[in-house]
Motif scaffolding. Structure first.
Motif, PDB file in Angstrom:
ATOM      1  N   TRP A 190       0.831  -1.209   0.000  1.00  0.00           N
ATOM      2  CA  TRP A 190       0.000   0.000   0.000  1.00  0.00           C
ATOM      3  C   TRP A 190       0.864   1.258   0.000  1.00  0.00           C
ATOM      4  CZ3 TRP A 190      -3.296   1.891   4.729  1.00  0.00           C
ATOM      5  CH2 TRP A 190      -4.067   2.990   4.343  1.00  0.00           C
ATOM      6  N   TYR A 208     -12.446   8.356   2.228  1.00  0.00           N
ATOM      7  CA  TYR A 208     -12.046   7.136   2.929  1.00  0.00           C
ATOM      8  C   TYR A 208     -10.558   6.848   2.751  1.00  0.00           C
ATOM      9  CZ  TYR A 208     -11.959   4.415  -1.444  1.00  0.00           C
ATOM     10  OH  TYR A 208     -11.656   3.921  -2.690  1.00  0.00           O
ATOM     11  N   LYS A 209      -9.987   7.232   1.603  1.00  0.00           N
ATOM     12  CA  LYS A 209      -8.552   7.042   1.398  1.00  0.00           C
ATOM     13  C   LYS A 209      -7.739   7.956   2.311  1.00  0.00           C
ATOM     14  CE  LYS A 209      -8.734   5.468  -3.410  1.00  0.00           C
ATOM     15  NZ  LYS A 209      -8.253   5.715  -4.792  1.00  0.00           N
ATOM     16  N   ILE A 260      -8.724   9.223   5.202  1.00  0.00           N
ATOM     17  CA  ILE A 260      -8.887   8.742   6.579  1.00  0.00           C
ATOM     18  C   ILE A 260      -7.994   7.528   6.823  1.00  0.00           C
ATOM     19  CG2 ILE A 260     -10.512   7.726   8.210  1.00  0.00           C
ATOM     20  CD1 ILE A 260     -12.680   9.457   6.944  1.00  0.00           C
ATOM     21  N   ALA A 261      -7.978   6.594   5.868  1.00  0.00           N
ATOM     22  CA  ALA A 261      -7.148   5.395   6.022  1.00  0.00           C
ATOM     23  C   ALA A 261      -5.668   5.760   6.111  1.00  0.00           C
ATOM     24  CB  ALA A 261      -7.395   4.449   4.853  1.00  0.00           C
ATOM     25  N   VAL A 300      -4.979   7.204   9.547  1.00  0.00           N
ATOM     26  CA  VAL A 300      -4.955   6.148  10.555  1.00  0.00           C
ATOM     27  C   VAL A 300      -3.625   5.393  10.499  1.00  0.00           C
ATOM     28  CG1 VAL A 300      -5.986   3.950  11.245  1.00  0.00           C
ATOM     29  CG2 VAL A 300      -7.460   5.886  10.668  1.00  0.00           C
ATOM     30  N   LEU A 301      -3.162   5.085   9.279  1.00  0.00           N
ATOM     31  CA  LEU A 301      -1.876   4.414   9.119  1.00  0.00           C
ATOM     32  C   LEU A 301      -0.749   5.266   9.679  1.00  0.00           C
ATOM     33  CD1 LEU A 301      -0.141   2.111   7.855  1.00  0.00           C
ATOM     34  CD2 LEU A 301      -0.050   3.508   5.773  1.00  0.00           C
TER      35      LEU A 301
END
Length: 677
Positions: free
Chosen positions: A189, A638-639, A641-642, A645-646
C-alpha cells in the motif's frame, strides 16, 4: 528606449552585453538556430472548455504546473492574461492558449475537503495530468514485469530472513502469520502511495518526492535516513558474518581457536571478514557485482530449503537443537511444542519491527518504476502484488519451519539452533556468508555517497560538481518573444545574484537569467555543453486517463507536454567525490560499523533498532505523510482517513517499539533452555 524592440542574434552578444541589455529593459527577442539546444515540445491541445479562475491549478505549455494568482486585462494581441506562480516562486503572465489543462480549487462548502486542503499547489498541477521523469516509451525503459518483480524481491530478501523464525516464536503461529501478511499488505500500500506521489510530481527518487511534499527539511531528513539504514545494515551484516563463519571455522579448523573465549573468537572472525571485504568497498564502481541479486535470493532459498528439510523430518519427534551461550554453543535434546498466540505480548510487540523491515524496498521502488516498460499504474501494481506475494510465501515458509525446529528456544539467527557438524546447514551457512560478503560493498557504496552529500560541503568544493541551472538548459528556440520587464517588478531593480524573470507574457518564452553568473554565454561550445544534461531533467506530462490499463507490448504513448522543472533542487545533479574523500569516508564507515558490531551480542538487537526507527519511517510513516500532502487533497474521503490512521498508528507503534528496543539492548542471541524440558 524601453519602448523600442531590438531583434538581435544571441551569438553576437557576450554575457556582459546581454546582462546590460536586460537590466535596461531593451532586450526583447533573441532568435537563434534551433539545432544547438534540444527543443522541448508540446503535442497536446489547449483546454479552452471552461473559464480559468484565481486559485486554479494549471499546466502551462512548455513550463509545467502552476497556480493562477490573478486574471488581468487582454494584452496587445487581444488575449486574456493570467498571472501564475511556478513551484520555484517565480511569477509570470501567460495567455489563455498557453494553459493546456486547468483544475478548479476545492469547493469551500465541502467540509471534508476544506479541512484537509489548502489552496492548489503549484508543485502538482491539475489532477488530470501525470508526470513522468522518463518518457512513457523511452528506449531506456528496458525492465519487464518479471525482471522488475525479481529486482524488488532481491532488495527485500537477505540476512534478515534468518530472524523471522524468532519473531514467529514470540508471536505464535496465528499472530505471527497475521502480522506477516498485514506487513506485506501495508508495504504494498505505501509503495503504491509512493509511486502515486511520484507520478504527481515527476520526481524519480524518494528524496525528491519528500522535497516536493515537505520541503528541504524532508530532503535532508531522507538523506540521513538512507545513511542510517545502510550503516545499521552493515552492522547487522558484520554480526551475521560472525555468527555464520564462527561455526564454519570451528568445523574446518577445530584447533585454531582452541582455548579461546567464544565471544573473543566471534570478534576475531568478524574482523578477519571485514579485512577481506574491505578492498571491494573502496571501489568507485561495482558493476561487476550486479549478479549478486540472483546469488542473494538463491542463497536464501537454499538456506530456507535446508531448514525446512530438517524441520519437516523432525515434527513431533525428540531431536537435538543447539543454543549459543556465553561459553559457546551447547546441544540439547528437545521436543517442540507450538503456541498459537504469544505468551508475552510485550515480547510480541518487541519483534513487530522485524516483520516490517523484511519488506523494506521503498528506496528501489521509484528507480524500478522509472525503468519499467509501459509504466501504467496497473502494471506497477501488478509488480508490487507479485513481489509481495512471492516474498510473503518465502518468509512464511522459513518462519514456520524455523519455529517448528526450535519452538520457544528459537534463536535470533535460526542457523544458531543447528549443530556445527550438520553438513547440510554448514553448506547453507557458507553460501549465505559468501553472499553477504559480496553484498557488503553494495551497501557501503550508497552509504558513502549519501554521507558525502550530507558532509561534502564541509569537506571542500569537489571537482566536477556543477548544478544544472534553468537558464542554460532551456531551449533557446522557444525564446521567440521576450517582453521588456518581469511581472510585478520594475526594470533595473535586480541585484547581483537575483533571478530576473524577463517574461511578462510568457508565450513560448521560458528564458530566465541569473545575474552574476555566465549563464548567458551562448557560444556553440557552451550551448552544446548545457544541452547534454538537459534531457535527464525533463519531465513528461500525460493525461491520467491515457495511462490506465495494461497496454499491449509496443504501444506508444506521446507526451501531452514536455518541460524542464523550474525548481533548481529538482534539476541539479549530485556532486562527485574525489578519490581522497572516498577513502576517508569509506574508512570511517567501515571502522565505525565494525566497532559497533563487535559489541552486539545478538542480531535481534540490530534488526529491532533498524525496524523500530528508520524502517518504520521509510516503509510506513514517510510515504503516508508524502501521500497526504501531495495526493490526499484530491483523493476520496475514505482514502485520506485510512492514510491518516496508518500514519498515526505506525508512529505510535514505532515509539513503543523503540522504547522496548532500548530496554533490550543486552538481549542474548538465544533464549535459555527451559528447565525440565
Amino acid at each position: 528606449s524601453g519602448s523600442r524592440e531590438v531583434h538581435i542574434c544571441r551569438d553576437a552578444l557576450g554575457p556582459e552585453s546581454r546582462r546590460l541589455l536586460i537590466c535596461f529593459g531593451v532586450l526583447r527577442a533573441m532568435p537563434v538556430a534551433t539545432g544547438n539546444i534540444p527543443l522541448i515540445h508540446t503535442s497536446g491541445n489547449t483546454d479552452t472548455s471552461s473559464e480559468v479562475s484565481v486559485g486554479d491549478s494549471v499546466h502551462i505549455k512548455g513550463h509545467g504546473p502552476a497556480t493562477v494568482l490573478s486574471v488581468g486585462r487582454p494584452g496587445l494581441q487581444g488575449k486574456l492574461q493570467y498571472q501564475v506562480r511556478y513551484p520555484d516562486g517565480t511569477q509570470y503572465t501567460v495567455s489563455r492558449d498557453q494553459i493546456l489543462i486547468h483544475q478548479a480549487p476545492v469547493p469551500t462548502d465541502n467540509i471534508r475537503r476544506a479541512s484537509v486542503m489548502g489552496p492548489a499547489s503549484p508543485q502538482l498541477g491539475p489532477r488530470q495530468v501525470e508526470y513522468l521523469s522518463r518518457a512513457f516509451d523511452d528506449q531506456a525503459r528496458i525492465i519487464r514485469t518479471p525482471s522488475a518483480t525479481f529486482g524488488l524481491v532481491a532488495t527485500m530478501v537477505g540476512g534478515g530472513v534468518l530472524s523471522l523464525p524468532y519473531a514467529m516464536s514470540q508471536c505464535g503461529l496465528a499472530l505471527g502469520t497475521i502480522t506477516l501478511f498485514v506487513s506485506a499488505f501495508l508495504s504494498a500500500w505505501t509503495l503504491d502511495m509512493l509511486v502515486e506521489a511520484a507520478r504527481c510530481t515527476g520526481c524519480d527518487s524518494f528524496e525528491l518526492v519528500g522535497y516536493m511534499a515537505l520541503g528541504e527539511f524532508a530532503r535532508k531528513g531522507t538523506l540521513w535516513i538512507i545513511f542510517a539504514i545502510c550503516w545499521l545494515t552493515q552492522i547487522a551484516y558484520f554480526v551475521l558474518l560472525s555468527d555464520l563463519l564462527t561455526p564454519t571455522v570451528d568445523l574446518v579448523a577445530p584447533h585454531l581457536f582452541e582455548g579461546w573465549d567464544h565471544t573473543d573468537m566471534r570478534r576475531v572472525v568478524g574482523m578477519i571478514a571485514a579485512f577481506l571485504l574491505a578492498p571491494m568497498c573502496f571501489k568507485k564502481s561495482l558493476s561487476a557485482l550486479s549478479f549478486m541479486c540472483f546469488a542473494s535470493v538463491g542463497s536464501v532459498v537454499l538456506v530456507g530449503t535446508a531448514v525446512g528439510f530438517r524441520a519437516l523430518n523432525s515434527i513431533g519427534e525428540l531431536h537435538t537443537i543447539a543454543l549459543s551461550e556465553i561459553d559457546g554453543p551447547h546441544n540439547h535434546d528437545f521436543k517442540v511444542t507450538l503456541s498459537w498466540w504469544p505468551e508475552d505480548w510485550l515480547k510480541a510487540l518487541y519483534v513487530f519491527p522485524m516483520f516490517g523491515v523484511s519488506f523494506l524496498c521503498h528506496f528501489n521502488a521509484l528507480p524500478t518504476h522509472q525503468e519499467l516498460q509501459r509504466p501504467t499504474r496497473q502494471r506497477m501494481r501488478r509488480v508490487l502484488a507479485l513481489c509481495m506475494g512471492f516474498t510473503s510465501i518465502l518468509y512464511l515458509f522459513v518462519g514456520l519451519t524455523g519455529y517448528l525446529w526450535a519452538g520457544r528456544c528459537t534463536c535470533g539467527n535460526i542457523l544458531l539452533n543447528f549443530r556445527q557438524d550438520d553438513t547440510l546447514i554448514a553448506m547453507g551457512r557458507g553460501a549465505l556468508a559468501l553472499v553477504l560478503m559480496l553484498n557488503f560493498p553494495l551497501l557501503c557504496q550508497p552509504c558513502r555517497n549519501t554521507l558525502f552529500r550530507l558532509v561534502g560541503p564541509f569537506m571542500g568544493k569537489c571537482s566536477g560538481a556543477r548544478p544544472a541551472t534553468l537558464a542554460n538548459e532551456l531551449p533557446s528556440a522557444q525564446a521567440e518573444s521576450l517582453s521588456l520587464q518581469p511581472a510585478g517588478r520594475a526594470p533595473g531593480t535586480a541585484s547581483q545574484g537575483d533571478v530576473v524573470d524577463i517574461c511578462m507574457v510568457e508565450e513560448d518564452c521560458p528564458e530566465r537569467v541569473r545575474l552574476g553568473a555566465d549563464v548567458a554565454d551562448s557560444s556553440p561550445a557552451a550551448v552544446a555543453t548545457s544541452s547534454q544534461g538537459s534531457p535527464s531533467a525533463q519531465v513528461h506530462a500525460y493525461r491520467r486517463e491515457d495511462t490506465r490499463g495494461m497496454m499491449a507490448p509496443g504501444t506508444s504513448l506521446p507526451a501531452m507536454d514536455t518541460f524542464l522543472p523550474k525548481d533548481e533542487t529538482v534539476q541539479q545533479g549530485g556532486a562527485e567525490s574525489t578519490p581522497l574523500q572516498d577513502i576517508i569516508l569509506t574508512t570511517l564507515i567501515l571502522v565505525s560499523s565494525l566497532l559497533v558490531s563487535l559489541f552486539m551480542g545478538s542480531i535481534i538487537v540490530v534488526w529491532s533498532i533498524v525496524g523500530s526507527t528508520v524502517a518504520f519511517l521509510v516503509a510506513f510513516i514517510m510515504p503516508a505523510a508524502f501521500w497526504l500532502q501531495l495526493v490526499g487533497p484530491h483523493s476520496k474521503a475514505y482514502k485520506v482517513i485510512a492514510a491518516k490512521v496508518l500514519l498515526v498508528s505506525m508512529s505510535v507503534i514505532a515509539v513503543a517499539c523503540t522504547v522496548l528496543t532500548c530496554l533490550n539492548l543486552s538481549a542474548p542471541a538465544c533464549p535459555k533452555f527451559p528447565e525440565g524440558a
